[in-house]
Motif scaffolding. Structure first.
Motif, PDB file in Angstrom:
ATOM      1  N   GLU A  66     -19.701  33.906 -39.634  1.00 13.06           N
ATOM      2  CA  GLU A  66     -18.357  33.479 -39.279  1.00 13.06           C
ATOM      3  C   GLU A  66     -18.383  32.823 -37.904  1.00 13.06           C
ATOM      4  O   GLU A  66     -18.524  33.508 -36.892  1.00 13.06           O
ATOM      5  CB  GLU A  66     -17.441  34.708 -39.265  1.00 13.06           C
ATOM      6  N   PRO A  67     -18.279  31.479 -37.863  1.00 13.66           N
ATOM      7  CA  PRO A  67     -18.212  30.811 -36.562  1.00 13.66           C
ATOM      8  C   PRO A  67     -16.949  31.233 -35.808  1.00 13.66           C
ATOM      9  O   PRO A  67     -15.850  31.197 -36.354  1.00 13.66           O
ATOM     10  CB  PRO A  67     -18.161  29.321 -36.918  1.00 13.66           C
ATOM     11  N   GLU A  68     -17.143  31.692 -34.582  1.00 11.16           N
ATOM     12  CA  GLU A  68     -16.028  32.149 -33.755  1.00 11.16           C
ATOM     13  C   GLU A  68     -15.628  31.085 -32.742  1.00 11.16           C
ATOM     14  O   GLU A  68     -14.454  30.912 -32.443  1.00 11.16           O
ATOM     15  CB  GLU A  68     -16.415  33.430 -33.002  1.00 11.16           C
ATOM     16  N   ARG A  69     -16.638  30.430 -32.191  1.00 11.55           N
ATOM     17  CA  ARG A  69     -16.407  29.404 -31.165  1.00 11.55           C
ATOM     18  C   ARG A  69     -17.464  28.332 -31.340  1.00 11.55           C
ATOM     19  O   ARG A  69     -18.647  28.641 -31.506  1.00 11.55           O
ATOM     20  CB  ARG A  69     -16.499  30.042 -29.779  1.00 11.55           C
ATOM     21  N   ASN A  75     -24.507  14.596 -30.761  1.00  8.32           N
ATOM     22  CA  ASN A  75     -25.298  15.179 -31.856  1.00  8.32           C
ATOM     23  C   ASN A  75     -25.700  16.632 -31.599  1.00  8.32           C
ATOM     24  O   ASN A  75     -26.496  17.192 -32.344  1.00  8.32           O
ATOM     25  CB  ASN A  75     -26.533  14.317 -32.139  1.00  8.32           C
ATOM     26  N   GLU A  76     -25.140  17.248 -30.561  1.00  3.46           N
ATOM     27  CA  GLU A  76     -25.472  18.625 -30.190  1.00  3.46           C
ATOM     28  C   GLU A  76     -24.286  19.548 -30.453  1.00  3.46           C
ATOM     29  O   GLU A  76     -23.148  19.217 -30.108  1.00  3.46           O
ATOM     30  CB  GLU A  76     -25.840  18.718 -28.707  1.00  3.46           C
ATOM     31  N   THR A  77     -24.560  20.711 -31.045  1.00  2.95           N
ATOM     32  CA  THR A  77     -23.507  21.699 -31.311  1.00  2.95           C
ATOM     33  C   THR A  77     -24.004  23.086 -30.933  1.00  2.95           C
ATOM     34  O   THR A  77     -25.140  23.443 -31.237  1.00  2.95           O
ATOM     35  CB  THR A  77     -23.116  21.688 -32.807  1.00  2.95           C
ATOM     36  N   ALA A  78     -23.143  23.848 -30.291  1.00  2.00           N
ATOM     37  CA  ALA A  78     -23.398  25.266 -30.012  1.00  2.00           C
ATOM     38  C   ALA A  78     -22.325  26.061 -30.741  1.00  2.00           C
ATOM     39  O   ALA A  78     -21.142  25.731 -30.648  1.00  2.00           O
ATOM     40  CB  ALA A  78     -23.346  25.546 -28.518  1.00  2.00           C
ATOM     41  N   MET A  79     -22.755  27.074 -31.494  1.00  2.00           N
ATOM     42  CA  MET A  79     -21.817  27.926 -32.225  1.00  2.00           C
ATOM     43  C   MET A  79     -22.059  29.382 -31.867  1.00  2.00           C
ATOM     44  O   MET A  79     -23.190  29.853 -31.927  1.00  2.00           O
ATOM     45  CB  MET A  79     -22.025  27.814 -33.748  1.00  2.00           C
ATOM     46  N   GLU A  80     -20.977  30.076 -31.510  1.00  2.00           N
ATOM     47  CA  GLU A  80     -21.019  31.526 -31.395  1.00  2.00           C
ATOM     48  C   GLU A  80     -20.498  32.056 -32.723  1.00  2.00           C
ATOM     49  O   GLU A  80     -19.413  31.680 -33.167  1.00  2.00           O
ATOM     50  CB  GLU A  80     -20.140  32.004 -30.247  1.00  2.00           C
ATOM     51  N   CYS A  81     -21.299  32.887 -33.376  1.00  3.38           N
ATOM     52  CA  CYS A  81     -20.959  33.364 -34.722  1.00  3.38           C
ATOM     53  C   CYS A  81     -21.108  34.876 -34.810  1.00  3.38           C
ATOM     54  O   CYS A  81     -21.775  35.494 -33.984  1.00  3.38           O
ATOM     55  CB  CYS A  81     -21.903  32.749 -35.759  1.00  3.38           C
ATOM     56  N   THR A  82     -20.505  35.427 -35.853  1.00  2.00           N
ATOM     57  CA  THR A  82     -20.739  36.820 -36.207  1.00  2.00           C
ATOM     58  C   THR A  82     -21.447  36.851 -37.553  1.00  2.00           C
ATOM     59  O   THR A  82     -21.039  36.165 -38.490  1.00  2.00           O
ATOM     60  CB  THR A  82     -19.424  37.620 -36.284  1.00  2.00           C
ATOM     61  N   PHE A  83     -22.525  37.616 -37.602  1.00  4.60           N
ATOM     62  CA  PHE A  83     -23.312  37.843 -38.816  1.00  4.60           C
ATOM     63  C   PHE A  83     -22.782  39.125 -39.444  1.00  4.60           C
ATOM     64  O   PHE A  83     -22.712  40.158 -38.783  1.00  4.60           O
ATOM     65  CB  PHE A  83     -24.784  38.003 -38.412  1.00  4.60           C
ATOM     66  N   THR A 100     -24.382  48.511 -42.676  1.00  3.84           N
ATOM     67  CA  THR A 100     -23.685  47.242 -42.513  1.00  3.84           C
ATOM     68  C   THR A 100     -23.822  46.766 -41.077  1.00  3.84           C
ATOM     69  O   THR A 100     -23.704  47.559 -40.141  1.00  3.84           O
ATOM     70  CB  THR A 100     -22.200  47.390 -42.882  1.00  3.84           C
ATOM     71  N   VAL A 101     -24.073  45.473 -40.939  1.00  8.33           N
ATOM     72  CA  VAL A 101     -24.280  44.848 -39.633  1.00  8.33           C
ATOM     73  C   VAL A 101     -23.154  43.857 -39.371  1.00  8.33           C
ATOM     74  O   VAL A 101     -22.789  43.079 -40.260  1.00  8.33           O
ATOM     75  CB  VAL A 101     -25.637  44.102 -39.600  1.00  8.33           C
ATOM     76  N   ASP A 102     -22.617  43.904 -38.179  1.00  7.29           N
ATOM     77  CA  ASP A 102     -21.684  42.905 -37.663  1.00  7.29           C
ATOM     78  C   ASP A 102     -22.196  42.568 -36.277  1.00  7.29           C
ATOM     79  O   ASP A 102     -21.931  43.305 -35.322  1.00  7.29           O
ATOM     80  CB  ASP A 102     -20.256  43.458 -37.593  1.00  7.29           C
ATOM     81  N   ASP A 103     -22.956  41.486 -36.176  1.00  8.02           N
ATOM     82  CA  ASP A 103     -23.652  41.182 -34.931  1.00  8.02           C
ATOM     83  C   ASP A 103     -23.378  39.748 -34.506  1.00  8.02           C
ATOM     84  O   ASP A 103     -23.341  38.836 -35.337  1.00  8.02           O
ATOM     85  CB  ASP A 103     -25.157  41.396 -35.116  1.00  8.02           C
ATOM     86  N   THR A 104     -23.210  39.551 -33.219  1.00  4.97           N
ATOM     87  CA  THR A 104     -22.954  38.233 -32.654  1.00  4.97           C
ATOM     88  C   THR A 104     -24.270  37.501 -32.414  1.00  4.97           C
ATOM     89  O   THR A 104     -25.254  38.105 -31.998  1.00  4.97           O
ATOM     90  CB  THR A 104     -22.180  38.368 -31.334  1.00  4.97           C
ATOM     91  N   PHE A 105     -24.268  36.201 -32.685  1.00  6.24           N
ATOM     92  CA  PHE A 105     -25.407  35.357 -32.365  1.00  6.24           C
ATOM     93  C   PHE A 105     -24.914  33.980 -31.964  1.00  6.24           C
ATOM     94  O   PHE A 105     -23.754  33.629 -32.181  1.00  6.24           O
ATOM     95  CB  PHE A 105     -26.404  35.272 -33.528  1.00  6.24           C
ATOM     96  N   VAL A 106     -25.798  33.193 -31.368  1.00  2.00           N
ATOM     97  CA  VAL A 106     -25.488  31.828 -30.962  1.00  2.00           C
ATOM     98  C   VAL A 106     -26.495  30.900 -31.620  1.00  2.00           C
ATOM     99  O   VAL A 106     -27.700  31.184 -31.650  1.00  2.00           O
ATOM    100  CB  VAL A 106     -25.549  31.669 -29.425  1.00  2.00           C
ATOM    101  N   SER A 107     -25.989  29.808 -32.165  1.00  5.47           N
ATOM    102  CA  SER A 107     -26.835  28.770 -32.761  1.00  5.47           C
ATOM    103  C   SER A 107     -26.712  27.498 -31.935  1.00  5.47           C
ATOM    104  O   SER A 107     -25.597  27.091 -31.583  1.00  5.47           O
ATOM    105  CB  SER A 107     -26.405  28.452 -34.194  1.00  5.47           C
TER     106      SER A 107
END
Length: 135
Positions: A66-69, A75-83, A100-107
Motif C-alpha cells: 500500500e503506497p502511503e507517500r 524518471n525518478e520515484t520514491a514510494m513509502e509503502c506498507t507491506f 501477519t506482517v505490516d511493515d513499512t518500506f521505501v522503494s
C-alpha cells in the motif's frame, strides 16, 4: 513533483499487478536490462526478479503493498509503502510462522521509455523478524 503513484503509469500498473498477484503483468513493466535490489537480494535481473517475487507471493499468499507517500520527479520515484501479508511459506530461510506482517518500506524506482530500469527496496530486516516472531 508528484504525490501519487498514478503519476507514473508503469509504476502504478506494477503495483496494481503485484497486488493482484499477476507477476507476469508486474514484470512486464520492467525493462529487459532492469535490476532489483532489497536487503535480501542485490542486482537481480528481470527474470530473477520475477522468480523472487513468485517466492515472496508463495511465502505470503495474501501479500499486498500500500503506497502511503509518493514523491516523483522526472524518471525518478520514491514510494513509502506498507507491506501487508501472512507468512504461510518459507521466506529467506524462515519457516512458515503464520504471523501477519505490516511493515513499512521505501522503494526508489527509475523508469525509462523501455520500462522500469531500477527498483530498490529498503526495509528493516529486524522489524520483519520481530513481527514474524523469529528475533
Amino acid at each position: 513533483m508528484s504525490t501519487t503513484v498514478d503519476q507514473n503509469p508503469r509504476i502504478a500498473r506494477a503495483v496494481e499487478k503485484f497486488n493482484d498477484h499477476d507477476l507476469d503483468g508486474f514484470i512486464a513493466e520492467f525493462a529487459d536490462d532492469s535490476r532489483f535490489t532489497d536487503p535480501v537480494e542485490e542486482g537481480l535481473t528481470k527474470a530473477e526478479t520475477q522468480a523472487y517475487m513468485e517466492e515472496l507471493v508463495e511465502a505470503f499468499p495474501d501479500v499486498r503493498v500500500e503506497p502511503e507517500r509518493v514523491i516523483a520527479s522526472g524518471n525518478e520515484t520514491a514510494m513509502e509503502c506498507t507491506f501487508h501479508g501472512t507468512q504461510e511459506g518459507e521466506f529467506n530461510g524462515i519457516p512458515p510462522t503464520g504471523e501477519t506482517v505490516d511493515d513499512t518500506f521505501v522503494s526508489l524506482i527509475t523508469v525509462s521509455d523501455d520500462g522500469i530500469t531500477s527498483w530498490t527496496d529498503y526495509w528493516d530486516r529486524m522489524s520483519l523478524a520481530e513481527q514474524l516472531g523469529v528475533e
